[in-house]
Design an enzyme around this catalytic site. Sequence first.
Site, short mmCIF file in Angstrom:
data_model
loop_
_atom_site.label_atom_id
_atom_site.label_comp_id
_atom_site.label_asym_id
_atom_site.label_seq_id
_atom_site.Cartn_x
_atom_site.Cartn_y
_atom_site.Cartn_z
CG HIS A 147 3.06 -16.80 -10.07
ND1 HIS A 147 4.43 -16.93 -10.18
CD2 HIS A 147 2.85 -15.73 -9.26
CE1 HIS A 147 5.02 -15.97 -9.47
NE2 HIS A 147 4.08 -15.23 -8.90
CB CYS A 148 1.37 -19.67 -5.21
SG CYS A 148 0.67 -19.40 -3.56
CB VAL A 149 0.47 -13.80 -5.13
CG1 VAL A 149 0.26 -13.55 -6.61
CG2 VAL A 149 -0.86 -14.10 -4.44
#
Length: 310
Positions: A147-149
Amino acid sequence: FLSRSCLFVVLHIALQAAVFGEYTWEVFVYCWELQFHLLPLLLPYLLLAGNLGCFLLCSRANPGNIVLVLFENRKKKCNKSHFLVRFLVSFAGRVTKSNAASLVKVYAYDGVLFQRGLVCPTCTVEKPARSKHCSVCGTCVHRFDHHCVWVNNCIGACNAGVFLLYLLSLTATAGAVAAVTAAFLIQVLLLSNIMHGTYLDAQGQEQPVEIPFLVQHLFLTFPRIVFMLGFVILLTLVLGGYSCFSLYLALTNQTTNEWCKSRRFGGSPHLPSEPRDRPIVYKNIYSKGIWRNLKEIFNPPTVLVRKKKT
């Protein structure tokens, strides 16, 4: 960090705006006055346009959600029954258990990192191989990477290729800005002829000009440009390392989730068919060669593709 937020997206855009604002306001103008060729000056803008396009595609694309969960875990723990959630999901037409079951046939289970028959306790569907439930997005993602913020989205089967292009274009953009800025500062030093001069040190002795003195001189003359150059050089190195790692994963058909799991695999349980005293050796069964691995990133396999190969 426990729920989706646009905070890092805003920070991402603010940093790009600050860098390109300084680049346009000073570097571009000075280079134009020094009669630099126009193409190198415009290259960072062209790379920025491509990077923003990849950023929008990566952040807005469906990463490969297996189930759309309409209620968060804490809401489900209240008076919301699993039956109501499944009914609303099916009614929305987004995903059904039959759709989730078809994804099970895309990748084979390696029996080590991914076991057949496991059911996600949140989504209540069988977990396909190479999938993982993202607690931030609240759904299982097919071929989950991470999951890439920075893009406020998961990276999965459907946007892994765009994410790789996003990383490469962002690295190239930072590198182009650093190269043009460094070329401008070097040109300023050459025109001033300061590199062949001397200076008096604290003891009053004449010393030849060296690199620390040149850096100090440039910082006092162009403080914002030198600070920006240091920032984009550091950014280029960090992004370059991460881009090389992501490219390695793409060429070997691995995900970040699988790579991390395989590194700490020593504590994983034995398979029922394996002797208790026999160590389990992890082997990447999804690699099909460099070209086919890279092709799979941009064209994820479907059930029909796998049926043709079997």
